[in-house]
Design a protein around this motif. Structure first.
Motif, PDB file in Angstrom:
ATOM      1  N   VAL A  53       5.782   2.098  35.779  1.00  0.00           N
ATOM      2  CA  VAL A  53       4.460   2.693  35.983  1.00  0.00           C
ATOM      3  C   VAL A  53       3.452   1.912  35.139  1.00  0.00           C
ATOM      4  N   PHE A  54       2.330   1.528  35.712  1.00  0.00           N
ATOM      5  CA  PHE A  54       1.299   0.863  34.918  1.00  0.00           C
ATOM      6  C   PHE A  54      -0.084   1.234  35.449  1.00  0.00           C
ATOM      7  N   ARG A  91      15.549  -7.881  39.759  1.00  0.00           N
ATOM      8  CA  ARG A  91      14.859  -6.781  39.094  1.00  0.00           C
ATOM      9  C   ARG A  91      13.602  -7.333  38.434  1.00  0.00           C
ATOM     10  N   ILE A  92      12.476  -6.762  38.769  1.00  0.00           N
ATOM     11  CA  ILE A  92      11.206  -7.232  38.233  1.00  0.00           C
ATOM     12  C   ILE A  92      10.585  -6.102  37.419  1.00  0.00           C
ATOM     13  N   TYR A  93      10.665  -6.230  36.112  1.00  0.00           N
ATOM     14  CA  TYR A  93      10.115  -5.218  35.223  1.00  0.00           C
ATOM     15  C   TYR A  93       8.667  -5.570  34.886  1.00  0.00           C
ATOM     16  N   TYR A  94       8.012  -4.662  34.158  1.00  0.00           N
ATOM     17  CA  TYR A  94       6.607  -4.899  33.844  1.00  0.00           C
ATOM     18  C   TYR A  94       6.421  -6.187  33.056  1.00  0.00           C
ATOM     19  N   ASP A 144       7.939  -8.864  33.296  1.00  0.00           N
ATOM     20  CA  ASP A 144       7.978  -9.998  34.226  1.00  0.00           C
ATOM     21  C   ASP A 144       6.664 -10.096  35.004  1.00  0.00           C
ATOM     22  N   LEU A 145       6.261  -8.966  35.583  1.00  0.00           N
ATOM     23  CA  LEU A 145       5.040  -8.931  36.379  1.00  0.00           C
ATOM     24  C   LEU A 145       3.812  -9.268  35.533  1.00  0.00           C
ATOM     25  N   ALA A 146       3.858  -8.896  34.267  1.00  0.00           N
ATOM     26  CA  ALA A 146       2.712  -9.089  33.373  1.00  0.00           C
ATOM     27  C   ALA A 146       2.351 -10.550  33.175  1.00  0.00           C
ATOM     28  N   GLN A 147       3.266 -11.470  33.499  1.00  0.00           N
ATOM     29  CA  GLN A 147       3.001 -12.902  33.295  1.00  0.00           C
ATOM     30  C   GLN A 147       2.159 -13.517  34.410  1.00  0.00           C
ATOM     31  N   LEU A 148       1.935 -12.774  35.478  1.00  0.00           N
ATOM     32  CA  LEU A 148       1.112 -13.286  36.575  1.00  0.00           C
ATOM     33  C   LEU A 148      -0.301 -13.571  36.074  1.00  0.00           C
TER      34      LEU A 148
END
Length: 423
Positions: A109-110, A149-152, A154-158
């Motif tokens: 959740v973010f 599995r893509i955790y926050y 991981d996604l945060a590096q975009l």
């Protein structure tokens, strides 16, 4: 797994009032933050939701909700939630409701950072997550394994090239308006299809009856429809031979498959077509070559899907063993009427009942020939076929408008959120 860093660079399409304005290079973690708030306020089990790729945030089935939901995560309005095992296939959604909901403790959740000058708008991020750049990043991110599995973290590096809040909102409003137009057009197509199904229920007699609920005025004094089976009309019935897949090629004759048939229309959809080079001297190819007015019926996998070969169909064309061909040479039969009749709800129900396992079983040619028909006079057959065909034409025209809108949206997305190498 090593993550490939990607950057959302400047768009090559901008609204006039924003041309020349600078953008900020940020990582997603700089404008969003993860939330791990648990269900401390005791939200009820009915507040538990899941995320669907197509439908967004939807109620979770009661059977999969844990008896103890205290560890479930809270999602507030405009927050995003996703299953880290399914982000790479698009299962992420933003919550639009005013009341807080819950998602599985395994979900991520973010929320967007709420800063007027340097934050990111939830509306903008909701559109950006549908871009090719987002897809490229999440398809390569994650910690590996059989299922990524893509955790926050991981996604945060975009990395995103972020416009001003005003431009963000302008882009979001533009795309949202287009989304609403697409949704409205989609509902129009859906309504036409529903209208057609309702008409077919009135234009063809119900099971066990010999007259329909509705007849065109000029036929209301005509006698009851004749009841007979397909075989009694002595049609030519066959299917293609096995093994033709070995002859697939990029050129040659059209090869009609079950995927070219549709439950929404008897028209054949050749947008995703295959071509086959038949072996020289093949008698099977000649025997199953399609002719105008042929009726096609799927007899394996999803059985009973009906297609009709109209005057505009390209020739030569062939079928394989998964499709039955019914060809009438009786002057009292309108093949197009029969095709519509076979696609009606009552006949489709009979097709399913003719097999042991419903739509996933097979149907043989004997079953096809024993299918009962109800036939009025030839003129009435032609009148009904022409009427339903006109509705199909309306549906096709509106569906084409929908496709144009979707194509336009895709083009806008590519220009508003281009991949780095496209800029």
């Amino acid at each position: 797994m090593t993550k490939k860093k990607q950057t959302a660079t400047a768009s090559n399409l901008r609204f006039p009032e924003f041309v020349g304005q600078n953008r900020r290079e940020v990582r997603l973690c700089e404008v969003t933050s993860e939330s791990r708030v648990r269900n401390r306020d005791g939200l009820p089990a009915k507040a538990v939701m899941g995320v669907s790729k197509v439908l967004g945030i939807i109620p979770m089935e009661e059977r999969v909700v844990s008896s103890d939901i205290t560890r479930y995560k809270v999602v507030k309005k405009n927050w995003f939630a996703y299953n880290p095992m399914r982000l790479n296939i698009g299962s992420i959604a933003r919550w639009h409701g005013d009341e807080d909901i819950l998602v599985s403790p395994d979900y991520v959740v973010f929320r967007c950072v709420d800063e007027p000058e340097s934050g990111i708008s939830p509306d903008y991020l909701d559109q950006f997550r549908q871009s090719a750049l987002w897809d490229a990043f999440v398809s390569e991110g994650g910690d590996g394994g059989v299922r990524i599995r893509i955790y926050y973290q991981d996604l945060a590096q975009l990395k995103i090239s972020l416009p001003t809040p005003a431009e963000q909102q302008k882009i979001a409003d533009c795309l949202t308006s287009l989304d609403e137009l697409i949704a409205s057009q989609g509902e129009k197509v859906k309504a036409l299809k529903s209208y057609k199904r309702g008409l077919m229920q009135q234009l063809f007699p119900r099971e066990g009856e010999a007259l329909p609920q509705f007849r065109f005025p000029e036929f209301r004094t005509q006698p009851e429809w004749d009841t007979l089976r397909i075989a009694e009309l002595k049609p030519f019935v066959t299917s293609g031979s096995r093994g033709w897949a070995a002859y697939y090629a990029n050129h040659g004759s059209l090869f009609v498959r079950i995927t070219n048939l549709s439950r929404d229309s008897i028209s054949l959809d050749l947008t995703d077509s295959k071509f086959v080079n038949l072996p020289s001297g093949s008698s099977e190819g000649v025997r199953t070559q399609l002719r105008t007015h042929d009726i096609l019926i799927s007899i394996t996998a999803d059985i009973g899907i009906v297609g009709y070969v109209d005057d505009s169909f390209p020739a030569p064309a062939y079928i394989n063993q998964h499709i039955a061909l019914v060809r009438f040479e009786n002057a009292k039969v309108c093949s197009k009427f029969v095709a519509y009749f076979l696609s009606s709800d009552d006949v489709q129900r009979q097709f399913r009942l003719s097999t042991d396992n419903g739509t996933k079983a097979g149907m043989n040619l004997i079953t096809v020939q024993s299918t009962p028909l109800l036939l009025p006079t030839l003129l009435e057959q032609q009148r009904i076929a022409s009427f339903l065909s006109s509705i199909d034409s309306q549906i096709s025209a509106e569906a084409q408008k929908l496709d144009v809108l979707k194509t336009h949206r895709k083009g806008l997305m590519q220009r508003l959120f281009p991949l780095p190498e496209e800029v």
